[in-house]
Write an enzyme that holds these catalytic residues in place. Structure first.
Site, PDB file in Angstrom:
ATOM      1  N   THR A  42       0.725  -1.167   0.071  1.00 42.53           N
ATOM      2  CA  THR A  42       0.026  -0.146  -0.129  1.00 42.53           C
ATOM      3  C   THR A  42       0.943   1.052   0.100  1.00 42.53           C
ATOM      4  O   THR A  42       1.976   1.215   0.516  1.00 42.53           O
ATOM      5  CB  THR A  42      -0.995  -0.050   1.244  1.00 42.53           C
ATOM      6  OG1 THR A  42      -0.294   0.006   2.481  1.00 42.53           O
ATOM      7  CG2 THR A  42      -1.890  -1.040   1.301  1.00 42.53           C
ATOM      8  N   VAL A  44       0.990   4.558   1.291  1.00 37.57           N
ATOM      9  CA  VAL A  44       1.368   5.202   2.447  1.00 37.57           C
ATOM     10  C   VAL A  44       2.351   4.573   3.639  1.00 37.57           C
ATOM     11  O   VAL A  44       3.364   5.132   3.739  1.00 37.57           O
ATOM     12  CB  VAL A  44       0.077   5.835   3.011  1.00 37.57           C
ATOM     13  CG1 VAL A  44       0.523   6.535   4.544  1.00 37.57           C
ATOM     14  CG2 VAL A  44      -0.592   6.640   2.561  1.00 37.57           C
ATOM     15  N   CYS A  45       1.951   3.328   3.701  1.00 35.45           N
ATOM     16  CA  CYS A  45       2.808   2.309   4.359  1.00 35.45           C
ATOM     17  C   CYS A  45       4.158   1.926   3.656  1.00 35.45           C
ATOM     18  O   CYS A  45       5.323   1.915   4.406  1.00 35.45           O
ATOM     19  CB  CYS A  45       2.159   1.099   4.467  1.00 35.45           C
ATOM     20  SG  CYS A  45       0.598   0.964   5.241  1.00 35.45           S
ATOM     21  N   THR A  46       4.286   2.129   2.450  1.00 31.25           N
ATOM     22  CA  THR A  46       5.513   2.009   1.684  1.00 31.25           C
ATOM     23  C   THR A  46       6.664   3.052   2.224  1.00 31.25           C
ATOM     24  O   THR A  46       7.653   3.096   2.359  1.00 31.25           O
ATOM     25  CB  THR A  46       5.267   2.045   0.044  1.00 31.25           C
ATOM     26  OG1 THR A  46       4.551   0.612   0.010  1.00 31.25           O
ATOM     27  CG2 THR A  46       6.746   1.895  -0.532  1.00 31.25           C
ATOM     28  N   LEU A  49       7.613   2.800   5.815  1.00 28.75           N
ATOM     29  CA  LEU A  49       8.594   1.952   6.270  1.00 28.75           C
ATOM     30  C   LEU A  49       9.954   2.311   5.684  1.00 28.75           C
ATOM     31  O   LEU A  49      10.970   1.991   6.324  1.00 28.75           O
ATOM     32  CB  LEU A  49       8.310   0.494   5.787  1.00 28.75           C
ATOM     33  CG  LEU A  49       7.261  -0.226   6.973  1.00 28.75           C
ATOM     34  CD1 LEU A  49       5.974   0.490   6.981  1.00 28.75           C
ATOM     35  CD2 LEU A  49       7.269  -1.792   6.808  1.00 28.75           C
TER      36      LEU A  49
END
Length: 217
Positions: A42, A44-46, A49
């Site tokens: 996804t 935003v998560c990329t 992290l």
């Protein structure tokens, strides 16, 4: 009842991208930032992290370990890490928990109960962007939760860690928008007599508001 500041962070054993870990043993003697993200692959998560990966040196300087979580399988994590490193830069060296059964997510009350769109293909809830700062004694010192649609501010996470660690060493608090090197507030439990010895040259703005610039901090 959910977790609160001052609670002992619940222990767990989980599969991660760095092998199976016992949380308390893994972080023994260290601070930890434990954060969840809604799902692998996804956007935003990329970015989040990737940001954590690039801040590894900053966390290490502060004696902090990072660990992530999502409700995907381990194989998904392994594939996704390649995308993170390719698109965001930095190497993902910290473990990511594979919490497909949601046991850890439930333990830390991370699941999303308000966004009806934040679900997996089976209709099960995904996590919100929960973040816990946990001290070397396994005490929860900070809890921050962002909705799935909003990426976290990891500069703020570092700022909070700096404030907590400084307050543990000195009898101080940090004011609004404080950054390392700025004036701090002398804790209200410190008498003026003590302050004269501990913080020479401090300023009295109000009897309850005394500030000082710490040296060599």
């Amino acid at each position: 009842m959910g977790l609160r500041l001052g609670d002992v962070a619940p222990n767990f054993v989980a599969k991660t991208t760095k092998g199976e870990i016992d949380f308390h043993k893994w972080k023994e003697g260290s601070w930890a930032v434990f954060f969840s993200h809604p799902a692998d692959f996804t956007p935003v998560c990329t970015t989040e992290l990737g940001a954590v990966a690039k801040l590894a040196g900053e966390y290490a300087k502060r004696g902090v370990k990072e660990i992530g979580l999502s409700v995907n399988e381990l194989a998904d994590h392994e594939l996704w890490i390649k995308d993170i490193e390719e698109t965001q830069g930095g190497k993902v060296e910290y473990p990511i928990i594979a919490d497909a059964d949601r046991k850890v997510s439930v333990l830390y009350d991370m699941l999303d109960y308000q966004d009806a769109t934040n679900i997996d293909k089976k209709g099960l809830p995904l996590t919100v962007r929960s973040l816990f700062i946990i001290d070397p004694k396994n005490i929860i010192r900070t809890i921050i939760a962002y909705p799935a649609s909003t990426g976290r501010n990891y500069d703020e996470v570092l700022r909070v860690i700096d404030s907590l660690q400084l307050a543990d060493k000195k009898r101080i608090a940090t004011p609004v928008n404080w950054r390392p090197g700025d004036d701090v507030i002398i804790h209200v439990s410190v008498s003026n007599e003590e302050a004269d010895k501990l913080f020479p040259g401090y300023k009295v703005i109000k009897p309850y508001l005394r500030t000082v610039k710490l040296q060599n901090e």
